[in-house]
Design a protein around this motif. Structure first.
Motif, PDB file in Angstrom:
ATOM      1  N   PHE A 190     -23.456  -1.701  -3.613  1.00  0.00           N
ATOM      2  CA  PHE A 190     -24.614  -1.544  -2.718  1.00  0.00           C
ATOM      3  C   PHE A 190     -25.821  -0.942  -3.451  1.00  0.00           C
ATOM      4  CE2 PHE A 190     -22.046   2.294  -2.300  1.00  0.00           C
ATOM      5  CZ  PHE A 190     -22.982   3.303  -2.470  1.00  0.00           C
ATOM      6  N   VAL A 191     -25.590  -0.366  -4.622  1.00  0.00           N
ATOM      7  CA  VAL A 191     -26.692   0.200  -5.408  1.00  0.00           C
ATOM      8  C   VAL A 191     -27.420  -0.942  -6.112  1.00  0.00           C
ATOM      9  CG1 VAL A 191     -27.336   1.749  -7.286  1.00  0.00           C
ATOM     10  CG2 VAL A 191     -25.452   2.358  -5.745  1.00  0.00           C
ATOM     11  N   GLU A 192     -28.731  -1.021  -5.938  1.00  0.00           N
ATOM     12  CA  GLU A 192     -29.498  -2.154  -6.453  1.00  0.00           C
ATOM     13  C   GLU A 192     -29.576  -2.188  -7.971  1.00  0.00           C
ATOM     14  OE1 GLU A 192     -32.997  -3.367  -3.611  1.00  0.00           O
ATOM     15  OE2 GLU A 192     -32.903  -1.178  -3.723  1.00  0.00           O
ATOM     16  N   SER A 193     -29.690  -1.035  -8.600  1.00  0.00           N
ATOM     17  CA  SER A 193     -29.840  -1.009 -10.046  1.00  0.00           C
ATOM     18  C   SER A 193     -28.537  -1.411 -10.729  1.00  0.00           C
ATOM     19  CB  SER A 193     -30.235   0.401 -10.519  1.00  0.00           C
ATOM     20  OG  SER A 193     -30.198   0.472 -11.926  1.00  0.00           O
ATOM     21  N   PRO A 194     -28.581  -2.377 -11.668  1.00  0.00           N
ATOM     22  CA  PRO A 194     -27.360  -2.765 -12.378  1.00  0.00           C
ATOM     23  C   PRO A 194     -26.814  -1.650 -13.259  1.00  0.00           C
ATOM     24  CG  PRO A 194     -29.268  -3.804 -13.391  1.00  0.00           C
ATOM     25  CD  PRO A 194     -29.745  -3.169 -12.124  1.00  0.00           C
ATOM     26  N   TYR A 195     -27.643  -0.647 -13.523  1.00  0.00           N
ATOM     27  CA  TYR A 195     -27.197   0.459 -14.361  1.00  0.00           C
ATOM     28  C   TYR A 195     -26.236   1.394 -13.628  1.00  0.00           C
ATOM     29  CZ  TYR A 195     -30.897  -1.161 -17.437  1.00  0.00           C
ATOM     30  OH  TYR A 195     -31.682  -1.935 -18.241  1.00  0.00           O
ATOM     31  N   VAL A 196     -25.992   1.132 -12.349  1.00  0.00           N
ATOM     32  CA  VAL A 196     -25.048   1.966 -11.603  1.00  0.00           C
ATOM     33  C   VAL A 196     -23.679   1.933 -12.252  1.00  0.00           C
ATOM     34  CG1 VAL A 196     -24.401   0.118  -9.990  1.00  0.00           C
ATOM     35  CG2 VAL A 196     -24.137   2.520  -9.322  1.00  0.00           C
ATOM     36  N   TYR A 197     -23.285   0.789 -12.817  1.00  0.00           N
ATOM     37  CA  TYR A 197     -21.964   0.691 -13.430  1.00  0.00           C
ATOM     38  C   TYR A 197     -21.894   1.524 -14.703  1.00  0.00           C
ATOM     39  CZ  TYR A 197     -21.753  -3.081 -10.072  1.00  0.00           C
ATOM     40  OH  TYR A 197     -21.797  -3.798  -8.902  1.00  0.00           O
TER      41      TYR A 197
END
Length: 354
Positions: A190-197
């Protein structure tokens, strides 16, 4: 591809590969991977699947069109069956002798949850295969704190050789830990930024248990091309911006709760750790990747050299020269073989980027 040193890692490692719309890349990579003694789990988000007859016996291939990274991570967690696991880009290679040394360490030190090694990024400059060692601040990294909060603080808050933790989600892990991290990835889509991973991966590796790093090279990265970019994988959306955006308060609390439950710590402590980590991360993001920036500057200078005048001092070094400058523990006698593998990795036409 085998350097004839593999003893401890045969059949013990599952390699999880996430790929998106890169059929030609995967086809090239399969030619390398099929000769390696690892089990590959390939999660392919693409309109067209790869031909079934090209999938070798050491591969599990899942054609998953239009499924996000997070969803595919959840699927991957259910497919892991070996003792150890690692994540790999779809155009890169693991070095068997380095993996073997890491698995030997994991097998002999039961308290270790994960382990890292040295990483070499390579690319072509004309006819020269060149590159540099990446994430060097991590090469002496050890974290044996028994308390989770202390371990997270050492991993995310305290400087690691003056910098922040790098690429922890790509360390080799015991499979139960990798499964738990992939499952966690499936919950944060649900977090838009791909850097969440990347952020969640760093937090999770700090939470799962002690880690160490050995002096062997295990991962050869492909720096040949730019990173992938899609409308729903927007690398320009900085995670710190998402975190600070007041319109994301509810989603931020959801993320804090998920991380707190994963580490079994208080949400207040989780928020404090992430805030401190992001404060440090912002500084390094502003300065960019040091290795990449230096490399770009070096190449720009070479291109500005007046035609006919050879500036050898500024010319990128051959990959063998780069390897010779690095102590690779027991692999030092294999440097020529490693250099040859690097040249082969970039020598195939159409081999693209992660």
């Amino acid at each position: 591809m085998n350097l004839n040193t593999l003893k401890h890692g045969i059949g013990k490692l599952d390699v999880v590969v996430f790929s998106r719309e890169r059929n030609s890349v995967l086809l090239e990579s399969l030619e390398i991977w099929k000769r390696q003694p690892f089990n590959f789990i390939i999660l392919h988000n693409s309109e067209h699947s790869l031909p079934a007859d090209l999938i070798s016996k050491n591969m599990v291939y899942k054609h998953l069109p239009r499924l996000s990274y997070g969803i595919r991570a959840g699927i991957a967690a259910d497919l892991i069956s070996s003792e150890f696991a690692v994540i790999l880009a779809d155009d890169e290679m693991l070095l068997e002798s380095g993996v073997d040394a890491m698995i030997k360490n994991l097998s002999s030190i039961i308290d270790l949850a994960s382990i890292g090694g040295k990483v070499l990024g390579i690319h072509k400059y004309g006819e020269i295969t060149t590159g540099g060692f990446a994430y060097q601040n991590m090469y002496s990294y050890r974290n044996f704190e028994s308390n989770i909060l202390d371990r997270l603080d050492k991993h995310l808050v305290e400087p690691i050789d003056g910098e922040i933790p790098r690429a922890s989600m790509y360390r080799i892990m015991r499979s139960p830990h990798m499964k738990s991290i992939l499952t966690l990835f499936s919950k944060v889509a649900f977090v838009e930024s791909p850097y969440v991973y990347e952020i969640v991966g760093e937090f999770a590796v700090g939470a799962i248990g002690p880690t160490t790093t050995i002096g062997n090279l295990y991962w050869i990265r492909n720096w040949q091309n730019r990173m992938v970019q899609h409308k729903d994988w927007n690398r320009s959306l900085n995670f710190s911006q998402w975190w600070e955006d007041q319109t994301n308060v509810q989603e931020r609390q959801m993320l804090i709760q998920l991380l707190s439950e994963y580490a079994n710590i208080n949400p207040i402590d989780t928020a404090s750790i992430i805030d401190k980590y992001l404060t440090r991360r912002l500084f390094y993001e502003a300065n960019g990747n040091k290795q990449a920036s230096y490399l770009k500057l070096l190449l720009a200078r070479v291109k500005r050299v007046i035609p006919g005048i050879h500036c050898f001092a500024q010319k990128p070094k051959n990959i063998r020269q780069i390897l010779e400058q690095e102590n690779l523990e027991g692999q030092n006698t294999e440097k020529e073989a490693i250099a040859r593998l690097c040249r082969q990795l970039l020598g195939k036409k159409g081999f693209a980027e992660q």
